[in-house]
Motif scaffolding. Structure first.
Motif, PDB file in Angstrom:
ATOM      1  N   GLU A  92      75.471  81.018  36.189  1.00 48.10           N
ATOM      2  CA  GLU A  92      75.015  79.662  35.853  1.00 48.10           C
ATOM      3  C   GLU A  92      73.537  79.471  36.164  1.00 48.10           C
ATOM      4  O   GLU A  92      72.879  78.611  35.579  1.00 48.10           O
ATOM      5  CB  GLU A  92      75.869  78.620  36.603  1.00 48.10           C
ATOM      6  N   THR A  96      71.790  77.755  33.004  1.00 45.24           N
ATOM      7  CA  THR A  96      71.197  76.416  33.086  1.00 45.24           C
ATOM      8  C   THR A  96      69.666  76.458  32.986  1.00 45.24           C
ATOM      9  O   THR A  96      69.011  75.442  33.156  1.00 45.24           O
ATOM     10  CB  THR A  96      71.580  75.722  34.418  1.00 45.24           C
ATOM     11  N   THR A 254      81.218  78.793  28.909  1.00 42.99           N
ATOM     12  CA  THR A 254      81.257  77.334  29.056  1.00 42.99           C
ATOM     13  C   THR A 254      82.660  76.830  28.742  1.00 42.99           C
ATOM     14  O   THR A 254      83.428  77.509  28.059  1.00 42.99           O
ATOM     15  CB  THR A 254      80.261  76.638  28.097  1.00 42.99           C
TER      16      THR A 254
ATOM     17  N   THR B  44      81.685  65.460  37.164  1.00 36.94           N
ATOM     18  CA  THR B  44      81.160  66.823  37.061  1.00 36.94           C
ATOM     19  C   THR B  44      81.118  67.284  35.604  1.00 36.94           C
ATOM     20  O   THR B  44      80.176  67.970  35.196  1.00 36.94           O
ATOM     21  CB  THR B  44      82.000  67.784  37.936  1.00 36.94           C
ATOM     22  N   THR B  45      82.080  66.862  34.814  1.00 32.79           N
ATOM     23  CA  THR B  45      82.055  67.188  33.375  1.00 32.79           C
ATOM     24  C   THR B  45      80.791  66.601  32.750  1.00 32.79           C
ATOM     25  O   THR B  45      80.091  67.271  31.974  1.00 32.79           O
ATOM     26  CB  THR B  45      83.301  66.599  32.673  1.00 32.79           C
ATOM     27  N   ASN B  48      77.833  68.656  33.842  1.00 35.78           N
ATOM     28  CA  ASN B  48      77.845  69.986  33.226  1.00 35.78           C
ATOM     29  C   ASN B  48      77.487  69.955  31.744  1.00 35.78           C
ATOM     30  O   ASN B  48      76.961  70.930  31.209  1.00 35.78           O
ATOM     31  CB  ASN B  48      79.198  70.659  33.446  1.00 35.78           C
ATOM     32  N   LEU B  53      76.751  73.670  30.739  1.00 33.51           N
ATOM     33  CA  LEU B  53      77.902  74.462  31.204  1.00 33.51           C
ATOM     34  C   LEU B  53      79.209  73.968  30.593  1.00 33.51           C
ATOM     35  O   LEU B  53      80.239  74.619  30.726  1.00 33.51           O
ATOM     36  CB  LEU B  53      77.989  74.414  32.737  1.00 33.51           C
ATOM     37  N   PRO B  83      74.682  71.850  42.278  1.00 35.20           N
ATOM     38  CA  PRO B  83      76.082  71.542  42.009  1.00 35.20           C
ATOM     39  C   PRO B  83      76.911  71.451  43.281  1.00 35.20           C
ATOM     40  O   PRO B  83      76.486  71.893  44.346  1.00 35.20           O
ATOM     41  CB  PRO B  83      76.544  72.714  41.139  1.00 35.20           C
TER      42      PRO B  83
END
Lengths: 255, 317
Positions: A92, A96, A254, B44-45, B48, B53, B83
């Protein structure tokens, strides 16, 4: 330097340092395995086997062992780094970042190919310790080395994205990669097989890799090296494009 | 002023589960914005999706005007993320991890090293620079997560439960660092389970529940929506319960227990003088008066409990 260039160099450097700093995991195992291969198959058994394709048996198997080591390590490096990064989620850090998906894949693939090439050179040096070996077609040797390490690094990236568990990685390596290599003409000549088996063997892409590298070392090949190079080059390009598409889709990366 | 985060009808589903169900939200540039919600609310969704992510199912999400999928590179270059879950490269000492992260964001090697030293000093773990992440203590790991988020000098700092599991002293130190960054112009998006944290730090908070934004307001505004208790101790017990509801519509209820009178009202601080005046007019002598302000936590629990009720009603329909 642009973000992509600096980012590419940073990721490539990280990937190369990871395997360079752990020689006990990356370079010592193929070193020991290949010393055993050359000792047992090359020296002890090889002295009891006639020449194959006009060269002593130990010399005949050397290019195959180089291919075996190079592609196994390229594959293992790429699949491990991707899968382990997913498993522990530190991939990540890359995902990111503002790096393009093409840059991410290029760095992972190139680093794994570098490891494959280093192991290939290491095995060739071990072979040179056991027998006198030259390089008949250096350009072909380099071209094949580049293409096959990139190809299997590319496969490794896809494998690392696909795997759900460490068992999946072992399965890819032991049950798919290794049998293909062993039936890919590393230890025997195609001409010694029955005609039907010869035809079936030609479906195995390893035949073209092993013969290509053998052509580079010895100047002899059982298949056309140019055709092999063209097919392998196309495959390599295809798998790298597929890797980039998988990254872009977020496959295995993802939710 | 440009919005740091602009969200329109954002949706994310996992099969039949709707993690985000049409979220609309604007986080102004330079603000300290809190995202509150119970577990599974979609916080968190949401985060992300911003950093790439998680892929959104529908709607729009922009960071400083850049779409998080179409212009993902520009969007991600603005963001620093700490995170909730540790996701740090275990192969390298932490200083090198920071150098790599800076490199991925285009920071040249020499400058990346300088920045790594600077942020490690800032969060107080510079002497651990040659240690790998796994060997750090829990508190140091939290500090490192903040350092990694800061290494790219982000315009938007996203902190997902940054003080989870840390002691009070470290929590205050982290707050100080974050507030300092916000005062220097960095937009902060904070999710936290410590409501006190949001109450103390945030300019504005969004309450997220079951994938929906229940409300967006400043902590003070939200607290005003709750009820405060005005507790009055009288010299002599009244014969009847004084009726304040007719005097001020903000009064919700009045309870009398002997000489102790409790008036429950919205904006208790403003209602209290009126209560005192009325009691005085009615001839009561006041011995003591105390206003118990509602906490953001109480308002939060009340709002998300209403959400539960709504969700239950929807399921039963």
């Amino acid at each position: 330097m642009s973000i992509d260039t600096t980012g590419f160099v940073s990721l490539l450097r990280r990937e190369v340092l990871r395997f360079v700093r752990r020689p006990r995991n990356t370079f010592v195992p193929p070193f020991i395995t290949n010393v055993l291969y050359f000792s047992v198959f090359g020296v002890i058994l090889g002295e009891r086997i006639d020449q194959i394709a006009g060269v002593p048996y130990i010399l005949f198997i050397l290019p195959g062992l180089v291919v075996l080591g190079a592609i196994s390590n390229a594959f293992e490096n790429a699949s491990f780094t991707i899968f382990h990064g997913r498993w522990n989620r530190y991939i990540e850090e890359v995902l990111t970042s503002p790096l393009s998906y093409r840059t991410m894949v290029s760095a992972y693939v190139l680093a794994a190919a570098i490891r494959g090439a280093i192991v290939g050179v290491l095995i060739a040096l071990i072979g040179a310790f056991f027998t006198s070996v030259g390089v008949a077609r250096p350009l072909y040797l380099v071209a094949f080395a580049v293409v096959i390490t990139l190809l299997f690094a590319g496969f490794g990236v896809a494998g690392g994205l696909w795997a759900d568990d460490f068992d999946d990685l072992t399965m890819l390596n032991q049950f798919i990669l290794r049998p293909l290599v062993f039936f890919g003409g590393v230890f025997y000549s195609l001409n010694e097989l029955p005609a039907t088996v010869q035809q079936v063997s030609l479906l195995n892409p390893m035949i073209y890799m092993v013969n290509g590298v053998r052509f580079g070392f010895l100047g002899v090949s059982e298949v056309d090296p140019n055709a092999s190079l063209a097919v392998l080059g196309t495959l390599t390009l295809g798998i790298i494009v597929a890797d980039i598409a998988l990254f872009r889709r977020g496959y295995g990366l993802t939710d | 002023m440009e919005a740091a985060i602009e969200i329109r009808d954002l949706r994310k589903s996992y099969g039949d589960v709707q993690a985000l169900d049409g979220v609309d939200l604007t986080v102004p540039e330079g603000s300290f914005f809190g995202l509150l919600g119970p577990n599974g609310a979609g916080k968190t969704t949401f985060i992300n999706i911003l950093v790439g992510l998680v892929r959104k199912t529908g709607g729009e999400a922009r960071v400083f005007g850049h779409g998080v999928e179409d212009d993902y590179r520009e969007a991600r270059d603005h963001i620093g993320l700490a995170p909730q879950e540790f996701n740090v490269d275990r192969f390298f000492p932490i200083r090198e991890v920071l150098e790599h992260k800076a490199g991925y964001h285009g920071v040249p090697p020499g400058e990346a090293g300088d920045r790594a030293d600077e942020v490690l000093k800032r969060v107080g773990i510079y002497d651990k620079r040659d240690t790998r992440f796994d060997w750090l203590s829990g508190g140091m790991k939290r500090r490192f997560m903040l350092a990694r988020a800061l290494i790219t000098d982000p315009d938007l700092l996203i902190l997902d439960e940054p003080t989870a599991g840390v002691d009070v002293q470290l929590r205050h130190e982290l707050w100080e660092t974050i507030v300092d960054l916000n005062q220097q112009g960095t937009t902060i998006l904070l999710t936290t389970h410590y409501i006190e944290e949001a109450e103390r730090l945030c300019d504005e908070v969004a309450i997220l529940d079951s994938g929906r934004v229940v409300d967006v307001a400043s902590p003070e505004e939200l607290m005003d929506r709750g009820t405060d208790d005005i507790a009055v101790e009288l010299r002599h017990a009244p014969t009847a319960v004084p009726d304040f509801t007719a005097v001020d519509e903000r009064v919700e209820s009045v309870d009398l227990d002997g000489t102790r009178l409790v008036v429950t009202a919205h904006q208790g601080g403003l209602v209290a003088p009126e209560v005192v005046r009325c009691l005085d007019e009615q001839g009561h002598e006041i011995v003591d008066l105390e206003i118990q302000r509602t906490s953001l936590e109480e308002v939060f629990v009340e709002m998300t409990r209403q959400g539960e009720g709504r969700a239950t009603a929807e399921v039963s329909q």
